[in-house]
Motif scaffolding. Structure first.
Motif, PDB file in Angstrom:
ATOM      1  N   TYR A  12       0.873  -1.160   0.000  1.00 40.56           N
ATOM      2  CA  TYR A  12       0.000   0.000   0.000  1.00 40.56           C
ATOM      3  C   TYR A  12       0.916   1.217   0.000  1.00 40.56           C
ATOM      4  N   THR A  13       0.575   2.185  -0.819  1.00 40.37           N
ATOM      5  CA  THR A  13       1.455   3.337  -0.943  1.00 40.37           C
ATOM      6  C   THR A  13       0.635   4.609  -1.122  1.00 40.37           C
ATOM      7  N   VAL A  14       1.330   5.698  -1.304  1.00 50.99           N
ATOM      8  CA  VAL A  14       0.688   6.984  -1.502  1.00 50.99           C
ATOM      9  C   VAL A  14       1.129   7.533  -2.858  1.00 50.99           C
ATOM     10  N   VAL A  15       0.220   8.175  -3.562  1.00 50.98           N
ATOM     11  CA  VAL A  15       0.546   8.823  -4.824  1.00 50.98           C
ATOM     12  C   VAL A  15       0.665  10.313  -4.532  1.00 50.98           C
ATOM     13  N   LEU A  16       1.841  10.852  -4.779  1.00 46.98           N
ATOM     14  CA  LEU A  16       2.133  12.245  -4.448  1.00 46.98           C
ATOM     15  C   LEU A  16       1.943  13.156  -5.643  1.00 46.98           C
ATOM     16  N   ASP A  17       1.628  14.401  -5.383  1.00 45.95           N
ATOM     17  CA  ASP A  17       1.559  15.410  -6.427  1.00 45.95           C
ATOM     18  C   ASP A  17       2.964  15.991  -6.567  1.00 45.95           C
ATOM     19  N   GLU A  18       3.678  15.572  -7.580  1.00 45.19           N
ATOM     20  CA  GLU A  18       5.077  15.964  -7.770  1.00 45.19           C
ATOM     21  C   GLU A  18       5.246  17.482  -7.880  1.00 45.19           C
ATOM     22  N   LYS A  19       4.329  18.139  -8.545  1.00 41.60           N
ATOM     23  CA  LYS A  19       4.431  19.595  -8.718  1.00 41.60           C
ATOM     24  C   LYS A  19       4.399  20.305  -7.369  1.00 41.60           C
ATOM     25  N   GLN A  20       3.519  19.846  -6.465  1.00 35.56           N
ATOM     26  CA  GLN A  20       3.431  20.480  -5.146  1.00 35.56           C
ATOM     27  C   GLN A  20       4.679  20.216  -4.313  1.00 35.56           C
ATOM     28  N   LEU A  21       5.417  19.169  -4.653  1.00 35.47           N
ATOM     29  CA  LEU A  21       6.668  18.867  -3.956  1.00 35.47           C
ATOM     30  C   LEU A  21       7.853  19.601  -4.569  1.00 35.47           C
ATOM     31  N   GLY A  22       7.585  20.374  -5.631  1.00 34.26           N
ATOM     32  CA  GLY A  22       8.647  21.130  -6.276  1.00 34.26           C
ATOM     33  C   GLY A  22       9.307  20.404  -7.431  1.00 34.26           C
ATOM     34  N   ASN A  23       8.805  19.243  -7.774  1.00 30.68           N
ATOM     35  CA  ASN A  23       9.354  18.483  -8.905  1.00 30.68           C
ATOM     36  C   ASN A  23       8.545  18.816 -10.154  1.00 30.68           C
ATOM     37  N   ASP A  24       8.990  19.835 -10.863  1.00 30.79           N
ATOM     38  CA  ASP A  24       8.249  20.333 -12.021  1.00 30.79           C
ATOM     39  C   ASP A  24       8.649  19.678 -13.334  1.00 30.79           C
ATOM     40  N   LEU A  25       9.656  18.822 -13.308  1.00 32.86           N
ATOM     41  CA  LEU A  25      10.187  18.265 -14.546  1.00 32.86           C
ATOM     42  C   LEU A  25      10.184  16.739 -14.493  1.00 32.86           C
ATOM     43  N   THR A  26       9.531  16.133 -15.472  1.00 35.97           N
ATOM     44  CA  THR A  26       9.534  14.677 -15.615  1.00 35.97           C
ATOM     45  C   THR A  26      10.034  14.345 -17.011  1.00 35.97           C
ATOM     46  N   VAL A  27      10.942  13.392 -17.072  1.00 38.07           N
ATOM     47  CA  VAL A  27      11.491  12.954 -18.359  1.00 38.07           C
ATOM     48  C   VAL A  27      11.556  11.431 -18.384  1.00 38.07           C
ATOM     49  N   PHE A  28      11.626  10.902 -19.583  1.00 33.01           N
ATOM     50  CA  PHE A  28      11.926   9.493 -19.793  1.00 33.01           C
ATOM     51  C   PHE A  28      13.277   9.440 -20.489  1.00 33.01           C
ATOM     52  N   VAL A  29      14.172   8.639 -19.953  1.00 33.61           N
ATOM     53  CA  VAL A  29      15.505   8.520 -20.530  1.00 33.61           C
ATOM     54  C   VAL A  29      15.699   7.097 -21.022  1.00 33.61           C
ATOM     55  N   SER A  30      15.949   6.965 -22.309  1.00 31.09           N
ATOM     56  CA  SER A  30      16.300   5.673 -22.896  1.00 31.09           C
ATOM     57  C   SER A  30      17.799   5.500 -22.764  1.00 31.09           C
ATOM     58  N   VAL A  31      18.224   4.310 -22.364  1.00 30.76           N
ATOM     59  CA  VAL A  31      19.645   4.043 -22.149  1.00 30.76           C
ATOM     60  C   VAL A  31      20.049   2.786 -22.910  1.00 30.76           C
ATOM     61  N   ARG A  32      21.126   2.906 -23.643  1.00 29.36           N
ATOM     62  CA  ARG A  32      21.706   1.747 -24.332  1.00 29.36           C
ATOM     63  C   ARG A  32      23.043   1.435 -23.669  1.00 29.36           C
ATOM     64  N   LEU A  33      23.280   0.153 -23.383  1.00 29.90           N
ATOM     65  CA  LEU A  33      24.543  -0.277 -22.786  1.00 29.90           C
ATOM     66  C   LEU A  33      25.453  -0.869 -23.855  1.00 29.90           C
ATOM     67  N   GLU A  34      26.764  -0.770 -23.615  1.00 22.27           N
ATOM     68  CA  GLU A  34      27.753  -1.342 -24.531  1.00 22.27           C
ATOM     69  C   GLU A  34      27.616  -2.854 -24.624  1.00 22.27           C
ATOM     70  N   HIS A  35      27.335  -3.474 -23.484  1.00 26.29           N
ATOM     71  CA  HIS A  35      27.290  -4.937 -23.413  1.00 26.29           C
ATOM     72  C   HIS A  35      26.357  -5.344 -22.277  1.00 26.29           C
ATOM     73  N   SER A  36      25.746  -6.498 -22.406  1.00 25.03           N
ATOM     74  CA  SER A  36      24.811  -6.972 -21.380  1.00 25.03           C
ATOM     75  C   SER A  36      25.488  -7.215 -20.034  1.00 25.03           C
ATOM     76  N   LYS A  37      26.814  -7.373 -20.027  1.00 27.75           N
ATOM     77  CA  LYS A  37      27.514  -7.608 -18.757  1.00 27.75           C
ATOM     78  C   LYS A  37      27.372  -6.422 -17.799  1.00 27.75           C
ATOM     79  N   TYR A  38      27.020  -5.252 -18.314  1.00 29.49           N
ATOM     80  CA  TYR A  38      26.836  -4.064 -17.479  1.00 29.49           C
ATOM     81  C   TYR A  38      25.417  -3.952 -16.923  1.00 29.49           C
ATOM     82  N   GLY A  39      24.531  -4.832 -17.347  1.00 27.65           N
ATOM     83  CA  GLY A  39      23.109  -4.737 -17.001  1.00 27.65           C
ATOM     84  C   GLY A  39      22.808  -4.753 -15.514  1.00 27.65           C
ATOM     85  N   ALA A  40      23.352  -5.713 -14.789  1.00 31.95           N
ATOM     86  CA  ALA A  40      23.036  -5.837 -13.359  1.00 31.95           C
ATOM     87  C   ALA A  40      23.510  -4.615 -12.578  1.00 31.95           C
TER      88      ALA A  40
END
Length: 150
Positions: A50-78
């Motif tokens: 059970y959790t709480v859903v916060l209003d990010e803007k009211q907490l001062g977090n005005d910026l949301t982004v999605f970042v796609s990341v590609r790794l050189e090799h799967s060995k770096y995954g973990a």
């Protein structure tokens, strides 16, 4: 899971702080039966927490982004997954199929903070490429999706 469990989950999804008494009234089931069913769903792992859903803007977090990341090799995954999961500004991290390896949802207060976070990500071992998508507005943000019918 039957239609009664689904009704209970719909009530909890609306407001996880609802009492068993309130839920019992809305679905016409005894309080003890509601409590028993909730406990069974918790024991099965269907209800993880059970959790709480916060209003990010009211907490001062005005910026949301999605970042796609590609790794050189799967060995770096973990190591990457562990670092991403520990980062305070990363709210979601997915290992995905396709052109990239990971998709991160990052929330922060401003572009300066995002620049620092982006540099931290690029400096993680194995990161070879990133792409950032800025969220202009959120249309829908459900925490979970319930099946239509059982």
């Amino acid at each position: 899971m039957d239609c009664i469990d689904l009704s209970i989950l719909k009530c909890l999804k609306e407001n996880s702080r609802q009492t068993a008494s309130t839920i019992s009234q809305s679905i016409n089931l005894s309080v003890s039966a509601v409590i028993e069913r909730i406990r069974k769903m918790e024991a099965k792992g269907m209800i993880r927490k059970y959790t709480v859903v916060l209003d990010e803007k009211q907490l001062g977090n005005d910026l949301t982004v999605f970042v796609s990341v590609r790794l050189e090799h799967s060995k770096y995954g973990a190591a990457f997954a562990k670092a991403a999961s520990l980062h305070a500004n990363v709210s979601e991290c997915y290992y995905i199929a396709g052109d990239v390896d990971y998709l991160l949802k990052i929330t922060t207060d401003c572009s300066g903070s995002l620049e620092n976070i982006h540099e931290e990500i690029k400096e993680m071992p194995g990161v070879s490429w990133t792409k950032t998508l800025y969220v202009l507005s959120t249309i829908k943000n459900d925490v979970s999706v319930l099946p239509d019918a059982v």
